[in-house]
Every structure is written in C-alpha cells, then in structure tokens.
Design a protein around this motif. Structure first.
Motif, PDB file in Angstrom:
ATOM      1  N   MET A  47      39.603  34.117  37.836  1.00 49.61           N
ATOM      2  CA  MET A  47      39.374  35.561  37.745  1.00 49.61           C
ATOM      3  C   MET A  47      40.073  36.260  38.915  1.00 49.61           C
ATOM      4  SD  MET A  47      37.891  38.005  36.027  1.00 49.61           S
ATOM      5  CE  MET A  47      36.753  37.056  34.999  1.00 49.61           C
ATOM      6  N   TRP A  49      39.768  38.837  41.455  1.00 51.07           N
ATOM      7  CA  TRP A  49      38.554  39.437  42.013  1.00 51.07           C
ATOM      8  C   TRP A  49      38.894  40.280  43.235  1.00 51.07           C
ATOM      9  CZ3 TRP A  49      36.169  39.041  46.817  1.00 51.07           C
ATOM     10  CH2 TRP A  49      34.902  39.632  46.909  1.00 51.07           C
ATOM     11  N   TYR A  51      36.965  43.874  45.682  1.00 46.38           N
ATOM     12  CA  TYR A  51      35.749  44.668  45.885  1.00 46.38           C
ATOM     13  C   TYR A  51      36.134  46.051  46.395  1.00 46.38           C
ATOM     14  CZ  TYR A  51      30.752  45.392  46.597  1.00 46.38           C
ATOM     15  OH  TYR A  51      29.457  45.839  46.499  1.00 46.38           O
ATOM     16  N   GLU A  77      28.182  39.366  43.232  1.00 50.22           N
ATOM     17  CA  GLU A  77      29.334  39.179  42.357  1.00 50.22           C
ATOM     18  C   GLU A  77      29.609  37.704  42.056  1.00 50.22           C
ATOM     19  OE1 GLU A  77      32.512  41.736  42.440  1.00 50.22           O
ATOM     20  OE2 GLU A  77      31.124  43.419  42.556  1.00 50.22           O
ATOM     21  N   LEU A  81      29.912  35.656  38.479  1.00 53.89           N
ATOM     22  CA  LEU A  81      31.067  34.818  38.151  1.00 53.89           C
ATOM     23  C   LEU A  81      30.636  33.390  37.847  1.00 53.89           C
ATOM     24  CD1 LEU A  81      33.507  36.207  40.853  1.00 53.89           C
ATOM     25  CD2 LEU A  81      33.917  36.274  38.390  1.00 53.89           C
ATOM     26  N   ILE A  89      38.690  31.997  42.054  1.00 51.64           N
ATOM     27  CA  ILE A  89      39.062  33.405  42.132  1.00 51.64           C
ATOM     28  C   ILE A  89      40.377  33.536  42.887  1.00 51.64           C
ATOM     29  CG2 ILE A  89      36.729  34.352  41.952  1.00 51.64           C
ATOM     30  CD1 ILE A  89      36.682  34.636  44.998  1.00 51.64           C
ATOM     31  N   GLN A  91      42.374  35.608  45.567  1.00 53.08           N
ATOM     32  CA  GLN A  91      42.180  36.538  46.669  1.00 53.08           C
ATOM     33  C   GLN A  91      43.463  36.629  47.490  1.00 53.08           C
ATOM     34  OE1 GLN A  91      38.357  36.950  48.782  1.00 53.08           O
ATOM     35  NE2 GLN A  91      37.949  34.846  48.171  1.00 53.08           N
ATOM     36  N   GLN A 318      40.721  41.927  34.931  1.00 50.41           N
ATOM     37  CA  GLN A 318      40.190  41.614  36.232  1.00 50.41           C
ATOM     38  C   GLN A 318      38.678  41.691  36.154  1.00 50.41           C
ATOM     39  OE1 GLN A 318      41.542  44.528  39.121  1.00 50.41           O
ATOM     40  NE2 GLN A 318      40.867  46.219  37.872  1.00 50.41           N
ATOM     41  N   PHE A 319      37.957  41.427  37.249  1.00 55.35           N
ATOM     42  CA  PHE A 319      36.505  41.343  37.160  1.00 55.35           C
ATOM     43  C   PHE A 319      35.850  42.706  36.988  1.00 55.35           C
ATOM     44  CE2 PHE A 319      32.255  40.057  39.082  1.00 55.35           C
ATOM     45  CZ  PHE A 319      31.828  39.465  37.903  1.00 55.35           C
ATOM     46  N   SER A 320      36.292  43.711  37.738  1.00 49.70           N
ATOM     47  CA  SER A 320      35.671  45.042  37.624  1.00 49.70           C
ATOM     48  C   SER A 320      36.743  46.127  37.635  1.00 49.70           C
ATOM     49  CB  SER A 320      34.672  45.279  38.760  1.00 49.70           C
ATOM     50  OG  SER A 320      35.304  45.249  40.024  1.00 49.70           O
TER      51      SER A 320
END
Length: 527
Positions: A47, A49, A51, A77, A81, A89, A91, A318-320
């Motif tokens: 994913m 991820w 923030y 979060e 996941l 993830i 990053q 993507q996640f959000s």
C-alpha cells in the motif's frame, strides 16, 4: 570498566537486533521470479501510505510531531492495514528508523523505503534546480551520496524489505516542450536524458549493494517508457518497479518486461479513483472493480502459474484521500472533485474529450476531520473490504493454479463490499447531513495604532475645517470579526458566504483607505 561493559552491551544488542532481521532474497528459475523472506515465497500485498491531515499539504510531516501523536497515528492506521492483509507499505526517506521497526514489530508490516532521486528537484551547490539534469557531474555526485547514505542509515533497521530509487523520474525528462516526430528517437533530448538517468540509477544500485547485500534494490519507472534503455543500462537492478495506470488490467506489461528485461516486476503504484466524473458523485463500486481486476492480474502472473511468472506483487495507490493533490497549495480544506487528467483505460466514467481521473479521490479510505491533536479517523470504502478478501489468498499456496485464482476472484462480491462501506460513510458524515453546510471561516482582527512625533504635519488637536486623515495625534484602534459559512448541497455545487461584523471602527485612521471604512461615522452639514 563501566565503559567497556557498556560497549559490550551495545554490541550485543546490535548483534541481536541484526540477527532478528529476516533474510530477504530473490530466486529466479524457469518458473519465474520469486521474492523470498526467510526462504518462503512472499507476495507483496502493498500500500502507498502517507499521513496528511485535511488542511495540510506536502510541507507537513508526521515525523516532526511529538512521539505520542506519531504513535497514535500509526496505531490507528497500521491496525486498519493489518486488518486488510497489507504486509508492506511504501514510505519515502525521512521516516526515523525506530518507527519503521515499531510498525514491523507491532503490526508485521514491512517498509519499502523510497528515495525520490531528484524527481522533484535538487539543491545542487547551494542553488535549487527544479528540473534535474542527470548528466551533470555535481548532480550525479549528490544523488549517489544521498542514495548510499540512505542504505548506510537504514540497512540494519528491522522492518526494511527493500530500497527503491525514484518515482517515475522518466516523466520529468520532457521539460523542453514537445519534440517533433521527425527527430530520430535516439537524437531526442528526452532520450539522451533518459540514458543519463538510467546510467546513474544503475551506478547507484551498484554502490548500494556494496554497502548492503541483504535487501533487494529496485527502481521506479513511469509505466514501461524507455524499457529498451532500461534493459541496456540497468543490468544490476534487482527489481523493476513501475507506476502503471492502464485501467482494468495491465495488458501486455508482464510479457514485455519478461522479454525485454527478464527482471521481477513490481507495481509501485496502481489503482483507481472513487469519484465518477459523469455522475459527479462518489462511486465506490467502480473503484473496487478496477482494484479487484488489477490484483487478479498480479496474482495470475506470479511464478508457477504458467503465465509470465515475473510478478512479485504491488502497492495499491493509495490508502487515504489526498485533499491537497489538485491545488497543491490552495483549497487544502476542500475535497476537490475536479478531474485533472484523462485515461481511456477507466471507461466506466469516460466521456471522449473529457477528463475522468480525480486526483483527490484515490484513497481506499475516506478521511475524516482533524481533531485538536492533529489526528483524524479513516472510513473504509468498498475497495478496502474488497482488498481484504483479495489479500487472504496466498498465490504461492499449495494446489493454487490459474483456475483457482480465477474462481477465487469471481467469488469476491463487490456489492457486499459496497454495503459494508455504507455504514462507514454514514458514520463519517454524521448521518449524511453534516457535510452539507459548515463553518468555513471564523476569525477576528484587532488593530491598534498611534500617530505622533516631532517631524509630522498632523496637528495635536483636530482642525474642524480640515478633512485630512489622520486629523489629530493620538491612539486609536479597530475591531473586525469574520464569519464564513460554506454550503455544499451537491458534488458539483459549492457556495460560500463571508460576513464581516464591525466592532470599534477607527475615526482617526492613519490611512483613510481601509476595508472597515464603510463603518465610520459620517457628518452631513445641511446648512
């Protein structure tokens, strides 16, 4: 002796920490390519991820917040996941090692650490260079230094799965404008720049491997553009990563990479937005549909299935939702539904000649409001529940073949996922009404000023026959209050009303031209 004991203790701790790092490797044979973790086949259920609370953009960093805020954000979060079966993830550099380990130790989720490798510009010799020129010697030295520093800093971090260089850097090679068709491909500036880019990619990977032989090294390309140059210049990379948005399937991507490169293929970005450009409203089922079929393509092309055999997984994008993506620096607290680009692969909301890709709606989770601590709650969409079912399947399990994968995916019910997500949407919107109207602005402005001095023409006492401003020396002040109300009755309609409430209005202002001037007293002489 105390210092000696302490040093021994730290060495022992370091050895134990290193020993706990799982063994990660790649295996290639006639059946294809497999990523191994502790000698077991590992499919990357990944994913993308990040923030970013609503109202922030790329300048925000979770890692600059207090440890208790970071921990609260990660616990919320990573729990989501982990629940959906994500095991890795993506990053970018900047995350402290301790949080990579925290995520792995507490949730079993690895990190693929990504250095952008000049994708968004570089500070070279004290000057900002927006368009990275990969043939420049100073630029090359800086990129090699940063890439090797990343590996030195993180190679012993428990929870690192692999290192990734770049983010579709090849798309940034065309800053001189369009190139005419009559220029031979090999003579085009973009082609020359591409060769420089992929040479430095490979050189960086060679140096990174000299520092760390325990983690695979990958690069991130935009689709398969320049695949022939990649095959010539990037012989030492372990994995080809690609950001690819082709719609329902990845078409011929697996076979093309097998024939031209013969390296494992990993999708560093792929997915679909959750907004329907035709209906002008959220469309969770459509997003889940594309995600489901993308992952089926990924699973069917893993080693041992009898197809291309070079798929090792991917990272859903993507996640959000990214509320800052469309304007970048404006409307950060508005969920823009502007479609910023067109893609014919996503035909469910495609109108010829119109854009259909909504940049701020790619999250498989919707984002709730930010609380006083800077945290927010996520509300899963149908794609979340769909991928939860997808990731339950281990394509390397016993008795798993193409027919099994086809039947497994056929039995994942999208409508069931949609129905499960409706409760999340209702919870986010407070029953469906609270998002229709909101306070968009609430502020107050207080101003105090003084007129005085020995070298000014303003009199100490006001002259009744003069209309000059200021008319006398002394202090004055002003109070102004602003209240904004925004209405959002439909996805394609937004209206905002701002009201200014005046408190004290200066009668003796320094400047006679000011916003609150309309509130000053007016004396009318009718004689």
């Amino acid at each position: 002796m105390k210092n000696i004991y302490l040093s021994i203790a730290w060495l022992l701790f370091g050895f134990l920490a290193f020993a706990q790092n799982p063994e990660i490797s790649l295996k290639s044979n006639e059946n294809g390519h497999v990523l191994l973790v502790e000698n077991e086949p590992f499919i990357i259920n990944g994913m993308n991820w990040d923030y970013f609370p609503i109202g922030t953009n790329f300048n925000y960093s979770l890692w600059k917040q207090s440890d208790d805020v970071i921990k609260a954000a990660l616990d919320a979060e990573m729990g989501l996941l982990q629940n959906m079966g994500v095991n890795t993830i993506r990053q970018y550099t900047g995350v402290p090692s301790k949080w990579i380990t925290y995520i792995y130790d507490n949730y079993g989720i690895y990190t693929m650490l990504n250095h952008s490798f000049g994708r968004y510009g570089l500070n070279v010799n004290g000057s900002w260079v927006a368009n990275t020129e990969y043939s420049d010697e100073a630029t090359r030295n800086l990129l090699l230094l940063e890439a090797t520093d990343m590996v030195r800093s993180y190679k012993d971090t428990r929870g690192i799965l692999m290192f990734l260089l770049g983010n579709e850097n090849n798309y940034g090679l065309f800053w001189d404008g369009a190139e005419t068709e009559d220029i031979p491909l090999e003579d085009r500036k973009s082609t020359q720049r591409a060769r420089s880019l992929y040479k430095i990619f490979n050189e960086a990977v060679v140096q990174m491997k000299a520092i760390d032989s325990n983690h695979p090294m990958a690069i991130c390309n935009g689709d398969l553009l320049f695949i022939d140059i990649i095959a010539e210049e990037c012989k030492d990379i372990d994995i080809l990563g690609t950001n690819m948005y082709r719609g329902k399937t990845f078409t011929d991507a697996f076979q093309t990479v097998k024939e031209k490169l013969n390296k494992p293929l990993m999708f560093t970005e792929f997915g679909a937005d959750a907004f329907n450009a035709i209906e002008n409203q959220e469309d969770q089922k459509s997003q889940a549909y594309y995600m489901l079929n993308n992952w089926k393509d990924i699973y069917k092309n893993v080693a041992g299935m009898g197809m291309s055999g070079n798929s090792i997984g991917g990272f859903t994008f993507q996640f959000s939702d990214g509320w800052w993506k469309f304007g970048q620096t404006k409307n950060l607290d508005v969920h823009d539904n502007n479609a910023s680009w067109s893609n014919g692969g996503y035909d469910l909301d495609l109108v010829p000649g119109e854009n259909n890709m909504n940049e701020e709606w790619f999250g498989i989770c919707a984002k709730g409001p930010t609380n006083p601590r800077g945290l927010y709650t996520l509300y899963p969409r149908a794609a979340y529940y769909t991928l939860k079912e997808v990731h339950k399947l281990n394509p390397y399990g016993s008795n798993i073949d193409l027919n099994f994968v086809d039947n497994y995916f056929k039995n994942i019910n999208l409508m069931d996922a949609v129905l499960r997500a409706r409760g999340d949407k209702a919870a986010m919107s407070g029953g469906g009404n609270s998002e229709k109207i909101r306070i968009s602005n609430l502020s107050a402005k207080f101003t105090t000023f003084s007129t005085g001095g020995s070298l000014i023409t303003t009199p100490e006492v006001a002259d009744p026959n003069s209309d000059a401003v200021p008319d006398e020396q002394g202090f004055d002040h002003m109070q102004s209050y602003f209240i904004g109300v925004e209405g959002n009755p439909a996805a394609n309609m937004r209206a905002e009303v701002n009201v200014n409430i005046l408190g004290n209005v200066a009668e003796n202002p320094i400047n006679e031209i000011f916003y609150e001037n309309r509130g000053r007293q007016i004396t009318v002489d009718s004689g």
